[in-house]
Design an enzyme around this catalytic site. Structure first.
Site, PDB file in Angstrom:
ATOM      1  N   SER A 711      -3.432 -33.465 -20.010  1.00 19.01           N
ATOM      2  CA  SER A 711      -4.640 -33.658 -20.811  1.00 19.01           C
ATOM      3  C   SER A 711      -5.563 -34.710 -20.216  1.00 19.01           C
ATOM      4  O   SER A 711      -6.496 -35.144 -20.875  1.00 19.01           O
ATOM      5  CB  SER A 711      -4.266 -34.047 -22.240  1.00 19.01           C
ATOM      6  OG  SER A 711      -3.557 -35.276 -22.254  1.00 19.01           O
ATOM      7  N   LYS A 754      -4.500 -38.489 -30.991  1.00 20.31           N
ATOM      8  CA  LYS A 754      -5.460 -39.014 -30.021  1.00 20.31           C
ATOM      9  C   LYS A 754      -6.732 -39.506 -30.698  1.00 20.31           C
ATOM     10  O   LYS A 754      -7.261 -40.584 -30.372  1.00 20.31           O
ATOM     11  CB  LYS A 754      -5.786 -37.926 -28.994  1.00 20.31           C
ATOM     12  CG  LYS A 754      -4.612 -37.578 -28.080  1.00 20.31           C
ATOM     13  CD  LYS A 754      -4.966 -36.438 -27.149  1.00 20.31           C
ATOM     14  CE  LYS A 754      -3.787 -36.099 -26.222  1.00 20.31           C
ATOM     15  NZ  LYS A 754      -4.085 -34.970 -25.339  1.00 20.31           N
TER      16      LYS A 754
END
Length: 805
Positions: A711, A754
């Protein structure tokens, strides 16, 4: 002084209040006076050669000296003698003369009042004589069943002709309660007083008979027990002399009886195996090693609760209510649990037997401290079943679950069978804690056993090596917990229903602390809510600066630290009634701050990008740094990165090179170093020379911490583009997303954690893949969505356009 010395009543008399005794006119009694008011009243009576009224304090008012706390009637009498005692008290000898009643209050310290003589009226002499004979008869009966009346007192009651005096004698001997004694004392009608006293006598006779009956039964039982004990001991001695001992036969017979009682609920092979072992034990010598082993085996298998199954019907409303009581937030996990049990209830209600649903396992996955185990506790409460917790962390011996072969020393059943025995029912809720941390070693692979335990097709005939017969585990509700789902073997994952629990936001932590943690910890530390208070700003500071976690476990520990110090402070300073924890004094109770996520730099820099990462303990903001060094286009990667992130870095460099070649990233000509020939010819180098004549060094700080995951592609590409184009990266922007070689942004996982991390780091803008924006945005807490501008991106060009300044 005698009562006849006073020509008339009412008269002003000092008053002594007696806490313990209830006095009568015929008594000569010592009184021990310890308080100033009573001593002053006695002194006043002696100084003025006066009589005194002694009245009793009302129940519960002992020690109080005012007119409201005492009975208004008492005994008028004189103080015969007064002696001062070494401990400060005063002893007086009081002689009662007649009954008196307060008619007017005069003063306090000491208490003084106008007192009138309490007279008794006699209405019907014949009726009084009849009641007196009944009263004397009841006294004789009571004397026969109790020890209230000694012989000389009985003689006095029989021979005395003063009815009022007889009533007082009986009242004083019966140890009546103060209210009952006072009711008799103030009754002016002699006939009414006698009838009331007869009622009290009858009640006491019944009570004394009952007490005597109970004592008799207790004594007879004790005698019977003692007799049986002596007979058994004698029998034992006789058997030892004859060389026969029936104890072993009794034990074997007991095993047979228990087996017979549980036989209807057991499988045929279980009955066969246990019967075989009982017969073998009966043939063995009691001192042999095998006899002890078989006896231990029988003790285990007979304790398995074959016949015990929780009969409570599944109620989805009760499951929902219990989950809401025990947990704040966790909306999606709670909904998923409710749906799971709603299906089971509907199947049960309609009589549909779905074997695939029977005994299926839920697995709560998420960071530590977010409530995985407590959700299992709530499920057990809602289903009204026992809870069994099996910790699988570090388990590497397959026999711990499957059971040991009986040939080994110290063999015992596996943990699952032990859990059934502990729960005392065949269908408890079993929590398989930390299923992702099961280890594999030379002792076998415990996950292979878990495959059988959790498979609805197999667990109805689970064979424990120690038992050596099949046990039905299909009625058990299995619940597993895990931090990292990826470390669970794929076949085991296939048998689970995963429910993901993510990090809590600061506001959710605040609500959990306020509603659950603080009341629980106060109770655990013996404190009251009025004694210790934590200000809202202080609690928010604890959450922001003193904990580093996704859940609330460390928050609970910090609260416990505060309450321990508060408890000590309250004990050392008894005058301090309340402790208030504020932002000003919080450092006195907590030792050091642990910054969970540092706020981002306000200043934009070249080559420094905020990336969003997922970890097993929640989200984090990683600053990815890049610098350019004159070289030949090589790339250096540091920061303890895994293979996936190294590949992402290489892809990012290739994508940026293509964008430079396509002039989508503009390179300032003045920063490209010229060769000697180019300087002589006054020729400007091509833009592509920028990445050929510089080496790129990419670093992810905290090099000691291993990092990996798909990511960080767009973050690395942005850092490389920033140093090559000499443009700064906005410091208030964070991003996450994987990158393809064609520049497309791919979706990622862990979006909620996140974005919560970005929110805590005071990021204002977050760039996320468009697919995640369309698919996962509804899971993000509202307070995070309100604070963050979340922008979907599809290509790397969009990312660079928004962040390079």
């Amino acid at each position: 002084m005698q009562l006849s010395d006073y020509s008339a009543f009412p008269a002003a008399l000092p008053i002594i209040v007696e806490d313990d005794l209830f006095l009568y006119p015929f008594m000569i009694s010592p009184l021990f006076l310890s308080d100033e008011e009573n001593i002053a009243a006695a002194n006043a009576a002696l100084e003025h050669n006066s009589l005194v009224l002694v009245a009793s304090a009302k129940p519960g008012e002992e020690g109080t000296r005012d007119f409201d706390s005492m009975y208004k009637a008492g005994v008028i009498g004189s103080i015969m003698r007064k002696v001062a005692l070494p401990d400060g008290r005063v002893k007086v000898l009081f002689q009662g003369m007649t009954k008196g009643r307060i008619s007017e209050e005069l003063g306090v310290k000491p208490l003084r009042a106008m007192v009138e003589v309490l007279h008794t009226t006699r209405e019907n002499e014949n009726k009084i004589d009849a009641i007196l004979s009944i009263m004397r008869e009841k006294v004789r009966v009571l004397a026969g069943v109790s020890n209230y009346f000694p012989p000389d007192l009985l003689k006095t009651i029989e021979e005395n002709s003063e009815v009022g005096r007889i009533c007082d004698l009986i009242s004083s001997s019966m140890r009546l309660k103060k209210e009952q004694a006072y009711k008799l004392f103030v009754e002016e009608s002699l006939e009414a007083r006698m009838l009331l006293l007869v009622d009290y006598l009858i009640e006491e006779i019944e009570s004394s008979k009952l007490q005597r009956e109970i004592k008799t039964k207790v004594h007879s039982r004790i005698e019977k027990v003692n007799k049986e004990y002596f007979l058994k001991e004698q029998l034992k001695q006789i058997q030892q002399e004859l060389g026969t001992d029936s104890q072993r036969e009794e034990e074997i017979e007991e095993y047979r009886k228990k087996l017979e009682a549980k036989k209807p609920f057991m499988s045929e092979d279980a009955v066969k195996e246990i019967s075989k072992q009982v017969d073998k034990l009966a043939r063995m010598h009691p001192d042999s090693a095998d006899a002890n082993m078989i006896q231990g085996y029988l003790d285990w298998v007979i304790d398995i609760p074959y016949e015990s199954v929780a009969k409570e019907r599944l109620d989805i409303a009760e499951v929902k209510r219990q989950l809401d009581i025990d947990h704040h937030s966790l909306t999606k996990p709670k909904e998923r649990i409710e749906e799971y049990f709603a299906v089971k209830q509907l199947l049960e209600k309609r009589g549909i037997k779905d074997k695939s649903n029977k005994g299926a396992i839920l697995c709560f996955a998420g960071p530590p401290g977010v409530g995985k185990t407590s959700l299992a506790n709530s499920i057990a409460k809602a289903l009204k079943r026992e809870l069994v917790r099996i910790a699988l962390g570090g388990l590497e011996d397959v026999n711990e679950l499957r059971g040991h072969r009986r040939t080994y020393i110290g063999a015992m059943p596996g943990r699952i069978i032990q859990g059934l025995i502990e729960a005392k029912q065949m269908n408890p809720v079993v929590v398989l804690d930390e299923i992702d941390k099961v280890a594999r070693s030379f002792r076998g692979d415990p996950t292979a056993v878990l495959l059988e335990v959790l498979d609805p097709e197999q667990n109805n005939k689970f064979r424990d090596y120690y038992l050596n017969f099949n046990i039905d585990l299909s009625k058990i509700v299995f619940v597993a917990t895990a931090n990292d789902v990826s470390s669970i073997p794929a076949p085991l994952r296939d048998r689970m229903e995963f429910i993901f629990l993510s990090s809590y936001t600061p506001q959710e932590k605040y609500e959990i602390a306020k509603k659950y943690l603080i009341p629980q910890e106060l109770k655990k530390h013996g404190l009251k809510s009025i004694e210790v208070s934590i200000a809202k700003t202080a609690l928010q500071m604890i959450i922001a600066n003193y904990t580093r976690e996704s859940g609330v476990r460390n928050l609970r520990r910090r609260l416990a630290d505060i309450f321990r110090k508060a408890a000590k402070q309250l004990l050392l300073n008894p005058s301090q009634e309340k402790i208030s924890i504020t932002t000003k004094n919080i450092s006195e109770y907590l030792e050091k701050r642990v910054f969970e996520i540092e706020a981002t730099d306000k200043k934009s820099r070249i080559g420094q990008v905020n990336g969003l990462a997922w970890t097993s303990v929640g989200g984090d903001v990683l600053k990815i740094e890049a610098i350019r060094i004159q070289g030949k286009g090589a790339m250096q990667i540091t920061g303890s990165l895994g293979e996936v992130m190294k590949e992402s870095a290489k892809i990012a460099l290739s994508v940026v090179k293509v964008l430079v070649d396509e002039k989508k990233i503009l390179i300032p000509q003045d920063i490209i170093p010229q060769t000697t020939k180019e300087k002589e010819d006054n020729v400007l180098p091509e833009a592509s020379e920028m990445y050929r004549r510089f080496d790129v060094h990419l670093h992810v700080p905290e090099g000691a911490t291993p990092k990996d995951g798909p990511s960080a592609g767009i973050t690395m590409a942005t850092a490389i583009a920033s140093i090559l184009s000499d443009k700064k990266v906005r410091s208030d922007v964070a991003m996450t997303g994987e990158l393809t070689l064609t520049g497309k942004v791919l979706p990622i996982g862990g979006l909620k954690e996140k974005l919560i991390a970005a929110f805590k780091a005071k990021i204002t803008t977050a760039l996320i893949p468009k697919k995640n924006y369309e698919r996962d945005l509804e899971e993000i807490p509202d307070e995070v969505k309100e604070a963050l501008e979340i922008i979907p991106v599809e290509r790397i060009e969009e990312v660079l356009k928004r962040v390079l300044v």
